[in-house]
Scaffold this motif. Structure first.
Motif, PDB file in Angstrom:
ATOM      1  N   GLN A   1       2.418 -20.680  -7.295  1.00 48.05           N
ATOM      2  CA  GLN A   1       1.972 -21.295  -8.541  1.00 48.05           C
ATOM      3  C   GLN A   1       0.601 -21.973  -8.401  1.00 48.05           C
ATOM      4  OE1 GLN A   1       3.329 -21.226 -11.500  1.00 48.05           O
ATOM      5  NE2 GLN A   1       5.325 -20.344 -11.069  1.00 48.05           N
ATOM      6  N   SER A   2       0.037 -21.981  -7.210  1.00 52.01           N
ATOM      7  CA  SER A   2      -1.169 -22.783  -6.967  1.00 52.01           C
ATOM      8  C   SER A   2      -2.465 -22.101  -7.379  1.00 52.01           C
ATOM      9  CB  SER A   2      -1.255 -23.163  -5.481  1.00 52.01           C
ATOM     10  OG  SER A   2      -0.358 -24.209  -5.174  1.00 52.01           O
ATOM     11  N   LEU A   3      -2.577 -20.806  -7.186  1.00 52.33           N
ATOM     12  CA  LEU A   3      -3.870 -20.127  -7.334  1.00 52.33           C
ATOM     13  C   LEU A   3      -3.943 -19.396  -8.672  1.00 52.33           C
ATOM     14  CD1 LEU A   3      -4.131 -18.676  -3.707  1.00 52.33           C
ATOM     15  CD2 LEU A   3      -4.815 -20.939  -4.553  1.00 52.33           C
ATOM     16  N   TYR A   4      -4.834 -19.879  -9.542  1.00 56.85           N
ATOM     17  CA  TYR A   4      -4.969 -19.286 -10.873  1.00 56.85           C
ATOM     18  C   TYR A   4      -6.376 -18.728 -11.041  1.00 56.85           C
ATOM     19  CZ  TYR A   4      -4.758 -18.605 -15.920  1.00 56.85           C
ATOM     20  OH  TYR A   4      -4.773 -18.045 -17.170  1.00 56.85           O
ATOM     21  N   GLU A   5      -6.440 -17.445 -11.459  1.00 59.37           N
ATOM     22  CA  GLU A   5      -7.728 -16.785 -11.699  1.00 59.37           C
ATOM     23  C   GLU A   5      -7.950 -16.603 -13.203  1.00 59.37           C
ATOM     24  OE1 GLU A   5      -8.693 -13.641  -8.351  1.00 59.37           O
ATOM     25  OE2 GLU A   5      -6.598 -13.419  -8.971  1.00 59.37           O
ATOM     26  N   LEU A   6      -9.139 -16.994 -13.666  1.00 61.10           N
ATOM     27  CA  LEU A   6      -9.513 -16.758 -15.063  1.00 61.10           C
ATOM     28  C   LEU A   6      -9.893 -15.291 -15.206  1.00 61.10           C
ATOM     29  CD1 LEU A   6     -11.691 -19.861 -16.021  1.00 61.10           C
ATOM     30  CD2 LEU A   6      -9.395 -19.326 -16.822  1.00 61.10           C
ATOM     31  N   SER A   7      -8.986 -14.496 -15.708  1.00 61.42           N
ATOM     32  CA  SER A   7      -9.217 -13.057 -15.822  1.00 61.42           C
ATOM     33  C   SER A   7      -9.920 -12.726 -17.130  1.00 61.42           C
ATOM     34  CB  SER A   7      -7.885 -12.301 -15.743  1.00 61.42           C
ATOM     35  OG  SER A   7      -7.019 -12.727 -16.791  1.00 61.42           O
ATOM     36  N   GLY A   8     -10.535 -11.571 -17.154  1.00 61.47           N
ATOM     37  CA  GLY A   8     -11.142 -11.071 -18.380  1.00 61.47           C
ATOM     38  C   GLY A   8     -12.489 -11.674 -18.726  1.00 61.47           C
ATOM     39  N   LEU A   9     -13.105 -12.401 -17.812  1.00 64.86           N
ATOM     40  CA  LEU A   9     -14.442 -12.945 -18.060  1.00 64.86           C
ATOM     41  C   LEU A   9     -15.458 -11.999 -17.443  1.00 64.86           C
ATOM     42  CD1 LEU A   9     -13.867 -16.741 -17.294  1.00 64.86           C
ATOM     43  CD2 LEU A   9     -13.791 -15.572 -19.491  1.00 64.86           C
ATOM     44  N   TRP A  10     -16.031 -11.165 -18.261  1.00 68.82           N
ATOM     45  CA  TRP A  10     -16.928 -10.132 -17.750  1.00 68.82           C
ATOM     46  C   TRP A  10     -18.351 -10.677 -17.643  1.00 68.82           C
ATOM     47  CZ3 TRP A  10     -13.605  -7.096 -15.880  1.00 68.82           C
ATOM     48  CH2 TRP A  10     -12.409  -6.829 -16.548  1.00 68.82           C
ATOM     49  N   MET A  11     -18.537 -11.554 -16.661  1.00 71.34           N
ATOM     50  CA  MET A  11     -19.858 -12.142 -16.418  1.00 71.34           C
ATOM     51  C   MET A  11     -19.939 -12.574 -14.961  1.00 71.34           C
ATOM     52  SD  MET A  11     -19.446 -15.898 -18.212  1.00 71.34           S
ATOM     53  CE  MET A  11     -18.853 -15.207 -19.761  1.00 71.34           C
ATOM     54  N   ASP A  12     -21.151 -12.745 -14.482  1.00 68.71           N
ATOM     55  CA  ASP A  12     -21.359 -13.242 -13.128  1.00 68.71           C
ATOM     56  C   ASP A  12     -21.230 -14.762 -13.108  1.00 68.71           C
ATOM     57  OD1 ASP A  12     -21.876 -10.700 -12.040  1.00 68.71           O
ATOM     58  OD2 ASP A  12     -23.963 -10.794 -12.723  1.00 68.71           O
ATOM     59  N   ASP A  13     -21.057 -15.304 -11.896  1.00 68.98           N
ATOM     60  CA  ASP A  13     -20.900 -16.742 -11.764  1.00 68.98           C
ATOM     61  C   ASP A  13     -22.077 -17.495 -12.375  1.00 68.98           C
ATOM     62  OD1 ASP A  13     -18.712 -15.924 -10.391  1.00 68.98           O
ATOM     63  OD2 ASP A  13     -19.167 -16.963  -8.528  1.00 68.98           O
ATOM     64  N   TRP A  14     -23.284 -17.015 -12.162  1.00 63.25           N
ATOM     65  CA  TRP A  14     -24.468 -17.747 -12.607  1.00 63.25           C
ATOM     66  C   TRP A  14     -24.578 -17.768 -14.137  1.00 63.25           C
ATOM     67  CZ3 TRP A  14     -28.011 -15.016 -15.497  1.00 63.25           C
ATOM     68  CH2 TRP A  14     -27.980 -13.617 -15.398  1.00 63.25           C
ATOM     69  N   GLU A  15     -23.884 -16.837 -14.814  1.00 60.74           N
ATOM     70  CA  GLU A  15     -23.901 -16.833 -16.279  1.00 60.74           C
ATOM     71  C   GLU A  15     -22.917 -17.843 -16.875  1.00 60.74           C
ATOM     72  OE1 GLU A  15     -24.717 -12.516 -17.923  1.00 60.74           O
ATOM     73  OE2 GLU A  15     -23.196 -12.417 -16.332  1.00 60.74           O
ATOM     74  N   PHE A  16     -21.951 -18.264 -16.091  1.00 62.94           N
ATOM     75  CA  PHE A  16     -20.932 -19.218 -16.547  1.00 62.94           C
ATOM     76  C   PHE A  16     -21.487 -20.625 -16.317  1.00 62.94           C
ATOM     77  CE2 PHE A  16     -16.546 -21.100 -16.279  1.00 62.94           C
ATOM     78  CZ  PHE A  16     -16.061 -20.598 -17.475  1.00 62.94           C
ATOM     79  N   ASP A  17     -22.592 -20.933 -17.019  1.00 61.66           N
ATOM     80  CA  ASP A  17     -23.421 -22.063 -16.609  1.00 61.66           C
ATOM     81  C   ASP A  17     -23.458 -23.226 -17.587  1.00 61.66           C
ATOM     82  OD1 ASP A  17     -24.825 -20.862 -18.634  1.00 61.66           O
ATOM     83  OD2 ASP A  17     -26.753 -20.849 -17.592  1.00 61.66           O
ATOM     84  N   ASN A  18     -22.626 -23.229 -18.629  1.00 60.06           N
ATOM     85  CA  ASN A  18     -22.698 -24.348 -19.565  1.00 60.06           C
ATOM     86  C   ASN A  18     -21.339 -24.615 -20.204  1.00 60.06           C
ATOM     87  OD1 ASN A  18     -22.587 -23.044 -22.444  1.00 60.06           O
ATOM     88  ND2 ASN A  18     -24.055 -21.795 -21.322  1.00 60.06           N
ATOM     89  N   TYR A  19     -21.270 -25.777 -20.808  1.00 55.91           N
ATOM     90  CA  TYR A  19     -20.001 -26.257 -21.357  1.00 55.91           C
ATOM     91  C   TYR A  19     -19.454 -25.329 -22.445  1.00 55.91           C
ATOM     92  CZ  TYR A  19     -16.488 -29.720 -22.558  1.00 55.91           C
ATOM     93  OH  TYR A  19     -15.294 -30.371 -22.752  1.00 55.91           O
ATOM     94  N   GLY A  20     -20.334 -24.792 -23.273  1.00 49.28           N
ATOM     95  CA  GLY A  20     -19.881 -23.938 -24.361  1.00 49.28           C
ATOM     96  C   GLY A  20     -19.181 -22.690 -23.887  1.00 49.28           C
ATOM     97  N   ILE A  21     -19.716 -22.053 -22.842  1.00 50.71           N
ATOM     98  CA  ILE A  21     -19.096 -20.840 -22.306  1.00 50.71           C
ATOM     99  C   ILE A  21     -17.711 -21.153 -21.747  1.00 50.71           C
ATOM    100  CG2 ILE A  21     -19.259 -19.122 -20.461  1.00 50.71           C
ATOM    101  CD1 ILE A  21     -22.246 -19.046 -20.874  1.00 50.71           C
ATOM    102  N   GLY A  22     -17.606 -22.273 -21.063  1.00 53.30           N
ATOM    103  CA  GLY A  22     -16.307 -22.650 -20.515  1.00 53.30           C
ATOM    104  C   GLY A  22     -15.285 -22.936 -21.586  1.00 53.30           C
ATOM    105  N   ARG A  23     -15.727 -23.552 -22.675  1.00 50.55           N
ATOM    106  CA  ARG A  23     -14.821 -23.844 -23.786  1.00 50.55           C
ATOM    107  C   ARG A  23     -14.331 -22.553 -24.435  1.00 50.55           C
ATOM    108  NH1 ARG A  23     -16.206 -28.202 -28.632  1.00 50.55           N
ATOM    109  NH2 ARG A  23     -14.151 -29.188 -28.657  1.00 50.55           N
ATOM    110  N   ASP A  24     -15.233 -21.594 -24.603  1.00 53.80           N
ATOM    111  CA  ASP A  24     -14.848 -20.306 -25.182  1.00 53.80           C
ATOM    112  C   ASP A  24     -13.858 -19.570 -24.297  1.00 53.80           C
ATOM    113  OD1 ASP A  24     -16.502 -20.786 -27.319  1.00 53.80           O
ATOM    114  OD2 ASP A  24     -18.175 -19.594 -26.540  1.00 53.80           O
ATOM    115  N   ALA A  25     -13.992 -19.749 -22.988  1.00 56.79           N
ATOM    116  CA  ALA A  25     -13.125 -19.026 -22.048  1.00 56.79           C
ATOM    117  C   ALA A  25     -11.663 -19.385 -22.237  1.00 56.79           C
ATOM    118  CB  ALA A  25     -13.552 -19.312 -20.613  1.00 56.79           C
TER     119      ALA A  25
END
Length: 573
Positions: A171-195
């Motif tokens: 139960q410990s390791l959770y992956e956010l699946s279905g985010l078709w972007m690179d790490d450097w693109e996941f760079d702001n609060y809005g993107i995280g909220r949409d995820a």
């Protein structure tokens, strides 16, 4: 027992967490090792505070961190999201029965285990029972040598799991699946909220958290490690909001972590506005759901005073996260230690505290301040000489960014943890020696806190095999500072250093004002003021102007609370 539930959110937070749990695993192993240093035999630490016991379907007892880790899909490297304790084969065929046409399956090649992870599996088979005797078969026949493992880690760490020596619960390791972007693109609060706005991700994460919380007898608090430099701060904030609703009386201690690479300035005004607004919104949201926030992460760890005895490569999260994890380990020790001898001095007490105690010490005194500064000394100097205390205080340097130096704050309060330090003659310093040394040092200091809580332990920081080779030659086998270091490797690691004495300090001080004022300025200049260039951007993140104004008001209150009070004089009859 008062348990702690740990949550790691984001890439760098998981790097820090991986080292953190390696330290815990090393302590557990040394406590049971008949050949280990005796200082690790009587740790007086209740590891059940951080760990849970369980049992596999085969009846095998398990002991795993009480942890929820959140990261990108694919960020676990060669480790399965179901951990290593339970057999789980991924589904490779389609379960959609209404589709009658052909189905093609595309599977990415699994990451191969590195030398270190392969050696862990080899360790499981290193002993064999013959005629009721345990025979060690790991000697010269061992396939992987420690020297080779250490060298491979220095050259090849890509994922935080590459150097993790811990078994995790399914139960410990959770992956956010279905985010078709690179790490450097996941760079702001809005993107995280949409995820989290799509699918059942938020509920799935909350359900995992409930699994660990509901099996606890008495939760003393949540320990959050959050990479707040990008979208994962929004993921953490949504989870914290749920915690505030479900567990409103349980304190939350949050470490806002940043790697040096997150400070890289791309030089474009648009990017500057985005990052500044992200910092303001992220801090505002996270702090609103926490009892205490500790920002951790310098723009350059390698050139900081903290790294006087290290050679750090800022571009390697494997390096930087090890130092920050050491500090977090030391901070957490009082949450699981037994009480030490009492003292009659009301201003300097020593012993165990829980999360709520620390929150009350730092934010519940004469003023309300929920943002603490973290200082650390690694290694801490031995307590020898007439000015030993002053020397130790001089070795404490901040790993919290954007703070003022040499600030005299008459309302400052702090908690300090010192463990594994040596006293005169090279013996382990006693609690009374540590207390008296710190007490004398503050009596002669030009600036001193209004209140200091001191916790002390004999057990030093153990250095596990996958710890990076970053110590300078001046550091000895047990973390002592050598006056005449012998010729040898220019950098030392776990093969040369067995343990390190540590000192860490959390302080509530007006020195944090620049950090708060910067975020307040970003919010007003780029998001709230008339003609603000980032108003449309932050609206696209889902925030209206009145919400930003509420953030600004909350930040203003934090700043005003820490502003030095003006002296008011009046004539009296």
């Amino acid at each position: 027992m008062k348990e702690i539930v740990t949550v790691q959110v984001g890439g760098f937070a998981n790097f820090v967490g991986s080292h953190f749990w390696n330290f815990q695993d090393e302590l557990l192993g040394l406590a049971e090792d008949p050949y280990a240093d005796s200082v690790f035999k009587k740790q007086h630490l209740d590891m059940d505070v951080l760990y849970r016991t369980g049992e596999t379907q085969q009846g095998i007892l398990t002991y795993t961190p009480r942890l929820v880790s959140i990261g990108f899909q694919g960020s676990l490297g060669s480790i399965s999201s179901h951990g290593t304790l339970y057999n789980h084969e991924p589904t490779t065929t389609s379960d959609v029965t209404t589709w009658t046409a052909g189905v093609s399956t595309h599977m990415a090649e699994r990451h191969k285990k590195n030398l270190f992870l392969r050696s862990l599996y080899e360790e499981q088979d290193k002993t064999t029972t013959v005629d009721d005797r345990t025979v060690d078969r790991s000697g010269p026949q061992r396939e992987y040598q420690d020297k080779d493992i250490v060298e491979s880690l220095e050259k090849g760490v890509k994922f935080w799991t590459d150097f993790s020596k811990v078994d995790y619960h399914p139960q410990s390791l959770y992956e956010l699946s279905g985010l078709w972007m690179d790490d450097w693109e996941f760079d702001n609060y809005g993107i995280g909220r949409d995820a989290l706005a799509h699918g059942l991700r938020e509920e799935e994460i909350s359900e995992r958290l409930r699994f660990f919380v509901e099996e606890c007898d008495r939760v003393q608090g949540f320990q959050f490690m959050v990479d707040d430099s990008g979208g994962f701060s929004a993921v953490a904030a949504e989870l914290l909001e749920n915690i505030a609703d479900e567990y409103s009386n349980t304190p939350v201690l949050l470490y806002a972590l940043r790697a040096p690479e997150s400070y890289v300035n791309l030089g474009k005004r648009k990017q500057t506005i985005l990052r500044s607004l992200h910092d303001a919104v992220s801090f505002s949201r996270l702090s609103s759901y926490c009892n205490l926030v500790v920002p951790v992460g310098l723009p350059s760890l390698s050139t900081s005073q903290v790294s006087s005895f290290f050679c750090i490569e800022d571009e390697k999260p494997y390096h930087c996260s090890a130092i920050y994890a050491a500090a977090l380990h030391s901070i957490s020790l009082p949450f699981r230690m037994g009480s030490l001898a009492p003292t009659t001095d009301l201003h300097y007490v020593s012993g165990a505290v829980d999360v709520n105690d620390v929150v009350q010490i730092l934010s519940g005194q004469s003023r309300r301040n929920k943002v603490a500064i973290l200082d650390m000394a690694m290694p801490a100097p031995s307590l020898t000489g007439n000015e030993a205390g002053e020397k130790l205080l001089d070795y404490l340097h901040p790993v919290t960014p954007e703070i003022a130096e040499d600030v005299e704050d008459l309302q400052a309060v702090e908690t300090m943890t010192i463990h594994g330090v040596l006293g005169p003659g090279g013996h382990q310093a006693s609690a009374f020696e540590v207390k008296d040394t710190i007490h004398r040092a503050y009596e002669h200091a030009t600036t001193r806190p209004k209140f200091c809580h001191l916790s002390m332990a004999h057990t030093p920081l153990p250095i596990p095999l996958p710890f990076p080779s970053i110590f300078k030659n001046i550091v000895g086998q047990h973390g002592e500072l050598l006056e005449n270091p012998a010729a040898g490797p220019s950098l030392k690691g776990s093969l040369d250093i067995h343990s390190i004495p540590m000192a860490v300090r959390l302080r509530s001080s007006s020195a944090i004002l620049p950090y708060l004022e910067n975020r307040l300025g970003y919010l007003r200049r780029y998001g709230v003021d008339r003609g603000a260039p980032g108003a449309e951007l932050v609206r696209s993140w889902g925030f209206e102007k009145d919400e930003l104004e509420d953030f600004g008001e909350a930040l203003s209150k934090m700043v005003i609370e820490l502003k030095p009070h003006r002296e008011v004089s009046s004539d009296s009859d």
